[in-house]
Design an enzyme around this catalytic site. Structure first.
Site, PDB file in Angstrom:
ATOM      1  CE  LYS A   1      -7.596 -12.312   9.892  1.00  0.00           C
ATOM      2  NZ  LYS A   1      -7.214 -11.643  11.176  1.00  0.00           N
TER       3      LYS A   1
ATOM      4  CG  HIS B   1      -2.156  -0.925   0.985  1.00  0.00           C
ATOM      5  ND1 HIS B   1      -2.192  -2.091   0.822  1.00  0.00           N
ATOM      6  CD2 HIS B   1      -3.440  -0.411   1.158  1.00  0.00           C
ATOM      7  CE1 HIS B   1      -3.262  -2.507   0.703  1.00  0.00           C
ATOM      8  NE2 HIS B   1      -4.276  -1.465   0.749  1.00  0.00           N
TER       9      HIS B   1
END
Lengths: 198, 292
Positions: free
Chosen positions: A106, A38
């Protein structure tokens, strides 16, 4: 609670149709990205440079796969989702810089990410944490890997998947958020439980 | 001759520990599997049941394919119990076993320098694997391995409670910690609690709770009762499987304690994900060994 089968690259109108509680199977290409990937994607965007992959209509999977090399080829052994919370800070900006349409992970993501999903027309899908062998069975092959200098878990893996799922739409582009609902209920029960403590 | 003898022992231990790590990575202990089945049967939330079903299917898939059930094969910790320990020889065997298991099982290389984030590539590093030495009055030697993922470890915390808050403060803190953690530690979790001591000991107590099998209560009645009550409270929060709502938030709550200073009440909450991967190797005085 509908069921959808989608092919990558995802179209904005298809993604905006999805509602929390729907289940989705994705086929095509998905990209792994965690903390360090990222950071690097954002750095490239800020420098006006192109990343080594095309992220138009892309699916980003929060995963650090367990892989092995056999006969000169990478093979995915086990590949369940990692905790998405760690990417909270970078995700709104990522969605601004790249036309990503779906995030798989998740544990859910922050309110800021929920806002960004709504604004950009993207969704967050949940895959059961730890169900890593089931997930790996849906990976047909490793197309390529970039940024191995970040280490195997943090690298950018380009994976070809078939019917990857069932993914549960947990945060949709209309502001629906299953984690927020569950969290709100849990906080209410907590108040009651605390009041009753002896 | 003596040196050769030690080297042979190290090799044999290394070989056995590679098998131990393989078992821990692929197959959950039976107490954990049973608890997950029980959770699945008792879950009333539809989404919660789907999570637990996937978990159970994954356990079977991992066992039949001989593959690590979770991609996060974690940081590796060893708990070594013996009357007397040749620390240098055992540590050498354990480190070598981790390196070999990383390639053979395989395990994901997950060990990095805390600041440079450079991956060592073989799951060992400075003070890693983590080895806890426990001198005990037993005839055999036991090595328990725990593979612990980061999701559950990241949700863990230490609380320095005002001692006046007592048991009520402990209950409040644990339940709040569970709600705050939400879906991040992959519920249904196992909540391991350390009480008392100095802060290092507090966490060590939580880690000792971690290696106690599920369903086995603390030997002291008062602590066992608190474990039962905390489990009931935690499962009344509704956090549920994966934080998506439901009645199965924790499979178990376990407590270990040390006496502490009159002016402090330290409490460590160390979560373990549902994938509570641990296995034990027992080596008898005659050299025979078993893994369970």
């Amino acid at each position: 609670m509908a069921e959808y089968r989608l092919k990558t690259p995802l179209k904005e109108e298809d993604v905006r149709k999805l509602r929390v509680g729907d289940s989705v199977y994705v086929s095509g290409i998905i990209y792994s990205a965690r903390d360090l990937a990222h950071r690097r994607l954002l750095k490239l965007a800020e420098a006006g440079e192109k990343p080594p992959v095309r992220l138009e209509g892309a699916v980003i999977y929060h995963v650090g796969p367990l892989v092995r090399r056999r006969k000169g080829r990478w093979e995915v052994v086990s590949a369940g989702p990692t905790t998405s919370f760690r990417m909270n800070k970078d995700t709104p900006r990522l969605l601004e810089c790249y036309p990503v349409r779906m995030i798989i992970g998740k544990g859910g993501m922050s309110g800021e990410v929920a806002e960004a999903l709504k604004k950009r027309g993207a969704v967050y899908c949940h895959y059961p944490g730890g169900a890593a062998v089931l997930a790996a069975e849906r990976v047909k092959r490793v197309v390529k890997v970039e940024w191995l200098d970040l280490g195997i878990p943090e690298a950018l893996w380009v994976l070809e998947v078939e019917d990857f799922g069932p993914l549960l739409v947990a945060m949709d582009a209309q502001g629906g958020n299953l984690y927020e609902e569950a969290g709100r209920k849990a906080r209410r029960s907590l108040e009651k439980l605390l009041a009753g403590l002896t | 001759m003596a040196v050769e003898c030690v080297e042979l022992k190290v090799r044999r231990l290394e070989e056995a520990v590679v098998q131990l790590i393989r078992k821990a990575a692929i197959e959950l202990p039976s107490d954990v599997k049973e608890a997950l089945w029980k959770a699945y049967k008792s879950e009333t939330s539809k989404i919660g049941r789907i999570q637990l079903k996937a978990i159970l299917e994954n356990i079977t898939a991992a066992e039949s394919a001989g593959k690590p059930l979770c991609q996060d094969t974690g940081l590796i910790s060893f708990y070594v119990r013996s009357r007397s320990i040749d620390h240098m020889a055992v540590e050498k065997a354990l480190r070598r076993a981790v390196v070999r298991a990383s390639r053979l099982v395989p395990l994901r290389p997950s060990v990095v320098h805390p600041l440079t984030r450079l991956n060592t590539g073989n799951n060992t590093g400075n003070r890693i694997p983590n080895i806890l030495w426990m001198l005990e009055d037993i005839d055999h030697m036991e090595v328990t391995v725990v593979l612990k993922g980061a999701g559950s470890e990241n949700s863990s915390d230490l609380y320095m409670l005002p001692p006046g808050e007592g048991v009520k403060g402990v209950k409040r803190t644990v339940v709040e910690a569970v709600v705050k953690a939400g879906g991040q530690p992959c519920p249904p979790t196992i909540v391991n609690i350390g009480l008392g001591g100095t802060v290092d000991l507090t966490f060590k107590m939580a880690k000792l709770a971690l290696i106690r099998p599920l369903g086995k209560r603390h030997p002291e009645g008062g602590i066992a009762e608190l474990e039962r009550e905390l489990l009931r409270l935690v499962n009344s929060t509704g956090v549920g499987p994966m934080g998506l709502g439901g009645r199965n938030t924790a499979l178990e709550v376990k407590i270990e304690y040390a006496h502490g200073h009159t002016a402090s009440l330290p409490l460590a909450v160390n979560f373990q994900c549902w994938a509570d991967r641990r296995a034990t190797l027992r080596i008898h005085p005659d050299g025979s060994a078993e893994i369970f």
